[in-house]
Design a protein around this motif. Structure first.
Motif, short mmCIF file in Angstrom:
data_model
loop_
_atom_site.label_atom_id
_atom_site.label_comp_id
_atom_site.label_asym_id
_atom_site.label_seq_id
_atom_site.Cartn_x
_atom_site.Cartn_y
_atom_site.Cartn_z
N THR A 74 0.88 -1.16 0.07
CA THR A 74 -0.10 -0.15 0.05
C THR A 74 0.93 1.19 0.11
O THR A 74 0.50 2.14 -0.66
CB THR A 74 -0.98 -0.15 1.15
OG1 THR A 74 -1.62 -1.19 1.17
CG2 THR A 74 -1.89 1.09 1.20
N LEU A 75 1.85 1.26 0.81
CA LEU A 75 2.48 2.40 0.93
C LEU A 75 3.35 2.71 -0.52
O LEU A 75 3.77 3.78 -0.86
CB LEU A 75 3.85 2.47 2.12
CG LEU A 75 3.46 2.45 3.57
CD1 LEU A 75 4.11 2.14 4.47
CD2 LEU A 75 2.80 4.23 3.65
N LYS A 76 3.98 1.72 -1.04
CA LYS A 76 4.70 1.88 -2.31
C LYS A 76 3.78 2.13 -3.59
O LYS A 76 4.42 2.36 -4.56
CB LYS A 76 5.31 0.44 -2.52
CG LYS A 76 6.55 0.39 -1.42
CD LYS A 76 7.42 -1.03 -1.83
CE LYS A 76 8.49 -1.15 -1.13
NZ LYS A 76 9.36 -2.39 -1.19
N ASN A 77 2.43 1.97 -3.37
CA ASN A 77 1.50 2.29 -4.36
C ASN A 77 1.03 3.67 -4.21
O ASN A 77 -0.11 4.00 -3.45
CB ASN A 77 0.50 1.29 -4.74
CG ASN A 77 -0.18 1.53 -5.88
OD1 ASN A 77 -0.23 2.69 -6.34
ND2 ASN A 77 -0.61 0.38 -6.35
N PRO A 78 1.44 4.83 -4.67
CA PRO A 78 1.21 6.19 -4.57
C PRO A 78 -0.47 6.53 -4.86
O PRO A 78 -0.80 7.54 -4.73
CB PRO A 78 2.26 6.98 -5.19
CG PRO A 78 2.62 6.26 -6.46
CD PRO A 78 2.55 4.74 -5.82
N HIS A 79 -0.88 5.43 -5.66
CA HIS A 79 -2.47 5.74 -6.06
C HIS A 79 -3.33 5.40 -5.22
O HIS A 79 -4.52 5.42 -5.47
CB HIS A 79 -2.73 4.84 -7.38
CG HIS A 79 -1.61 5.59 -8.56
ND1 HIS A 79 -2.00 6.50 -9.29
CD2 HIS A 79 -0.65 4.84 -9.23
CE1 HIS A 79 -1.10 6.53 -10.22
NE2 HIS A 79 -0.35 5.69 -10.32
N LEU A 80 -3.00 4.68 -3.99
CA LEU A 80 -3.79 4.14 -3.16
C LEU A 80 -3.48 4.82 -1.88
O LEU A 80 -2.50 5.53 -1.53
CB LEU A 80 -3.44 2.60 -2.57
CG LEU A 80 -3.25 1.67 -3.84
CD1 LEU A 80 -2.88 0.07 -3.36
CD2 LEU A 80 -4.83 1.52 -4.52
N GLY A 81 -4.47 4.83 -0.99
CA GLY A 81 -4.57 5.75 0.50
C GLY A 81 -4.14 4.79 1.51
O GLY A 81 -4.50 3.62 1.73
#
Length: 361
Positions: A74-81
């Motif tokens: 999650t942290l590595k995917n900047p499209h997710l919160g």
């Protein structure tokens, strides 16, 4: 035990050693806008004043780390919160307080004259020093309580009681020379070992702060829209973190790894429905949108992000400020992307000129 606590410890009420540290922290304004920290003053270090007649404090801890927490993905995917893992399930205040009340009732069945009062981060009580004094762990350099067998992925609660119960012994600190939590903090909020400047802390900025998030911290927040776990994630002791078996702390799927544009589209009724019974609800819909707007500004450029931001303009001045900042960030990234595309073409042109070849070579 039957109430779901992983550990219970008992301490007296003497926190006089904490008073100078608390006063120094307040004097430096590290509490930010949390004015109730000042309002209650030294009562936070005097449980017997908060609940007259208190002789002992029963401190408990309850694990909250869910299985498949998906920190990195999650942290590595900047499209997710990214929502701090403690807030993915039901509001822990309610869960622990109900269990502590049951513990008090169980004690009262055996001691009919006993008086008690449960607390879960809901009154001016220095819960972490009390937990340390009760032997539940030691204070880490990030100021959280650490335990050899459980790391720091647990909630704390207290039962103030007027029984002269035998007390437990504190544990020795075992952080040694490690400063991983200090060096990894995105905003440099751990200003020295054991001292956190809340005004720089992402958890404070996204939860406690009511107004605008300072511009200097917005790019550092990344996609963290409610709280931050970085200082815990880096801690070596959290290799021993224990998973929770409490259904109440199971992640709500809609909050676990949600697309930012989806979150930003929630109207207030949707926000209230999704966060019913959740700790997240306390920040309200406006601050939720503020946080998501910042994350959208930090996300890679996309026309979808721009459109999502523009559709929220004009709803509130404070939100507009963050939307305008986020749109500006998105436009800068679009320009950077265009330059990256042009750069190889420019290099080929330079090479062609150097070789004396036609410019369309």
């Amino acid at each position: 035990m039957s109430l779901g606590f992983q550990q219970v410890g008992i301490s007296d009420t003497d926190l006089s050693a904490e008073e100078p540290r608390l006063q120094a922290w307040l004097d430096k304004q590290y509490h930010g806008e949390m004015e109730w920290m000042v309002r209650h003053g030294m009562m936070r270090a005097r449980p017997h004043e908060l609940q007259p007649g208190t002789l002992r404090v029963i401190s408990v801890r309850m694990n909250y780390l869910p299985a498949k927490a998906a920190f990195a993905s999650t942290l590595k995917n900047p499209h997710l919160g990214y929502v701090s893992r403690y807030a993915l399930g039901r509001d822990y205040h309610k869960v622990l307080r109900n269990r502590l009340k049951k513990l008090g009732d169980m004690i009262r069945e055996r001691c009919t004259t006993v008086n008690y009062r449960p607390f879960v981060d809901s009154a001016p009580v220095l819960e972490r020093p009390l937990a340390v004094k009760a032997g539940l762990g030691w204070t880490g350099k990030h100021s959280l309580v650490l335990n050899r067998e459980a790391g720091s992925w647990f909630f704390l609660g207290e039962l103030l009681i007027d029984l002269p119960l035998p007390t437990d012994q504190p544990q020795a600190e075992q952080c040694g020379r490690c400063v991983a939590c200090i060096t990894t903090c995105p905003t440099g909020a751990i200003v020295e070992p054991y001292v956190v400047d809340a005004r720089r802390c992402i958890s404070y900025l996204t939860i406690e702060l009511e107004g605008a998030i300072p511009t200097e911290f917005r790019p550092l927040i990344g996609n963290r829209i409610y709280g931050c776990d970085d200082c815990q994630l880096i801690c070596p002791w959290n290799r021993f973190g224990q998973l929770t078996d409490e259904d109440d702390f199971s992640p709500r799927a809609v909050l676990h790894a949600p697309p930012l544009t989806t979150l930003f589209a929630w109207d207030e009724p949707t926000f209230l429905r999704v966060t019913e019974g959740s700790a997240i609800r306390r920040i309200g819909h406006l601050r939720w949108l503020r946080n998501v707007a910042v994350a959208l500004g930090n996300a890679p450029w996309s026309q979808e992000n721009i459109l999502a931001l523009e559709q929220r303009q004009g709803q509130h001045p404070m939100l507009d400020e963050h939307i305008e900042w986020a749109i500006a960030q998105q436009k800068l990234k679009r320009q950077a992307n265009a330059l990256e595309v042009q750069r190889p073409q420019q290099k080929r042109l330079v090479r062609a000129i150097e070789k004396g070849l036609p410019r369309d070579a």
